[in-house]
Design a protein around this motif. Structure first.
Motif, short mmCIF file in Angstrom:
data_model
loop_
_atom_site.label_atom_id
_atom_site.label_comp_id
_atom_site.label_asym_id
_atom_site.label_seq_id
_atom_site.Cartn_x
_atom_site.Cartn_y
_atom_site.Cartn_z
N ASN A 47 42.61 42.58 47.68
CA ASN A 47 41.71 41.81 47.16
C ASN A 47 40.48 41.47 47.93
O ASN A 47 39.36 41.27 46.98
N HIS A 139 44.39 36.51 38.61
CA HIS A 139 43.56 36.01 39.86
C HIS A 139 44.47 35.50 40.97
O HIS A 139 45.55 35.03 40.54
N ARG A 144 40.18 35.18 43.50
CA ARG A 144 39.69 36.78 43.53
C ARG A 144 40.33 37.43 42.52
O ARG A 144 41.58 36.98 42.07
N HIS A 145 39.66 38.48 41.84
CA HIS A 145 40.39 39.27 40.91
C HIS A 145 41.75 40.10 41.72
O HIS A 145 41.45 40.53 43.00
N ASP A 146 43.03 39.82 41.18
CA ASP A 146 44.11 40.35 41.60
C ASP A 146 44.27 41.70 41.44
O ASP A 146 45.00 42.02 40.74
#
Ligand code: HEM
Length: 225
Positions: A47, A139, A144-146
């Motif tokens: 990530n 997330h 953060r974008h997972d």
């Protein structure tokens, strides 16, 4: 300028363009694989890598536009060359006892189109979040974008995971001929080089196939997650 355009419209010019763009796409695949293998180091590594890539939108979009241009040039010229060759031949060969042509070389257009379909699905899955929006919208604890969770959940679906493995086999088959053909276009074609170029192409194609397939396979066999 006109001379350059005339060269790249000729069949040798198209071959050179296909070779250059093909090798650039292989470089992208090597870099993409190295990034993807961070999956095995866990959610934080993958990530933060994905967040770093997206942290510089100007660089990200330049790379994306460059990649798309290379991909389109490769595809259009390969199709145009295949049609030019077909038209030049006029009638089909009576004797199909192909001499140097291997099955991989004769099916490049078909395997290329399968790779195109795969890429279209892959982008809808992981880049656009169209096929599994619930996985795409996750997330991690740091907001953060997972990407790790998205890949894990995606490959927990057997048809998706095994579909990816099948697609990787087609990618490898395409590359096993594509890499050697590109290198030969650049002159690595004589008794000394040809066997090594062939072995190297098959080796690199298999390495990429194994590397990419290791992720869906690890998820399916419960080795991660
Ligand atoms: C198991 C194999 C693979 C996994 C897990 C994987 C994973 C991913 C992920 C997570 C993204 C989205 C990155 C992001 O936006 O955060 C992505 C993008 C992409 N992948 Fe893959 N990938 C795999 C194999 C491939 C292969 C074999 C190809 C090409 C034949 C490919 C081509 C692309 C392209 C063109 C993008 C778009 C790049 C961008 O968004 O800028 N991938 N991949």
């Amino acid at each position: 300028m006109n001379n350059l355009l005339a060269f790249f419209s000729s069949s040798i010019g198209r071959k050179v363009l296909i070779a250059i763009t093909g090798l650039l796409l292989v470089l992208f695949l090597i870099a993409h694989l190295i990034g993807n293998l961070l999956f095995f180091l866990g959610p934080d590594s993958l990530n933060s890598y994905a967040a770093a890539l997206k942290g510089n939108p100007a660089l990200l979009w330049s790379a994306r536009i460059g990649l798309l241009t290379v991909f389109v040039l490769h595809l259009m010229n390969a199709l145009a060359l295949a049609m030019q060759n077909r038209a030049a031949r006029g009638v089909q060969y009576q004797n199909k006892g192909y001499m140097a042509a291997t099955a991989a070389s004769r099916t490049m257009v078909i395997t290329g189109l399968v790779v195109l379909l795969y890429v279209a699905y892959h982008l809808s899955h992981f880049t656009l979040g169209l096929t599994n929006p619930d996985h795409f919208s996750m997330h991690d604890a740091q907001g953060r974008h997972d990407v790790y969770g998205m890949i894990l959940h995606g490959f927990q679906i057997p048809v998706v995971a095994w579909g990816y493995v099948a697609a990787m086999l087609v990618v490898a088959y395409h590359l096993s001929h594509g890499i050697q053909s590109s290198l030969q276009t650049f002159g690595l074609r004589n008794e000394n080089y040809t066997p090594c170029v062939k072995q190297f192409s098959v080796f690199l194609a298999l390495l990429l196939c194994l590397g990419f397939s290791s992720i869906p396979l690890a998820v399916q066999f419960g080795l991660v997650g």
